[in-house]
Design an enzyme around this catalytic site. Sequence first.
Site: not given
Length: 183
Positions: A74-76, A78
């Site tokens: 969910g990190q920017p 990805f």
Amino acid sequence: MAGIFKKVYDWLLRLFWATEMDVTMIGLQNAGKTSLLRVLAGGEFTLDSIPTVGYNMKRVQKGHVTLKCWDLGGQPRFRTMWERYCRGVNAIVFIVDSADRDALPVAKDELHLLLDKPILEGIPLLVLGNKSDIEAKLSVDEIIEALDLKSISHREVSCYGISAKEETNLDAVLQWLVAKAHK
């Protein structure tokens, strides 16, 4: 003896009527995607989950349906992968931390950006407000409003409050997903 017949019957069901469906689980970092998937797959909830780098996949068996679940980071960096892993799936599961009010505007923007892709039109969406065991959580109605779910068209949209930690409402999640396998 009845136990043996049930095992043979279940085996025959899986052999001839087994259904496999693809599900993509997305959401911002720290929403609880990996924890939820671990619990759904029969594992233990742990507080020290390591953030997902890229993706991982687990199979979840429910009756004669096998859910092939893709858990995406969910990190920017990805989030650009989300569309690729949502193409052609039976359902998209979008998970939010229902106790993190500050993250909801970003979650809303990311969700709507993804759902605006024409290739994803018609894929059912299940939104889960995770961490419902935390006192400061948002209600399902507040999540629906914060994410502007009522404006989403061209697909079925459902929203549940869950807790991966307490295993709250997970049967409803599995029932919803399995129902999509039969459509």
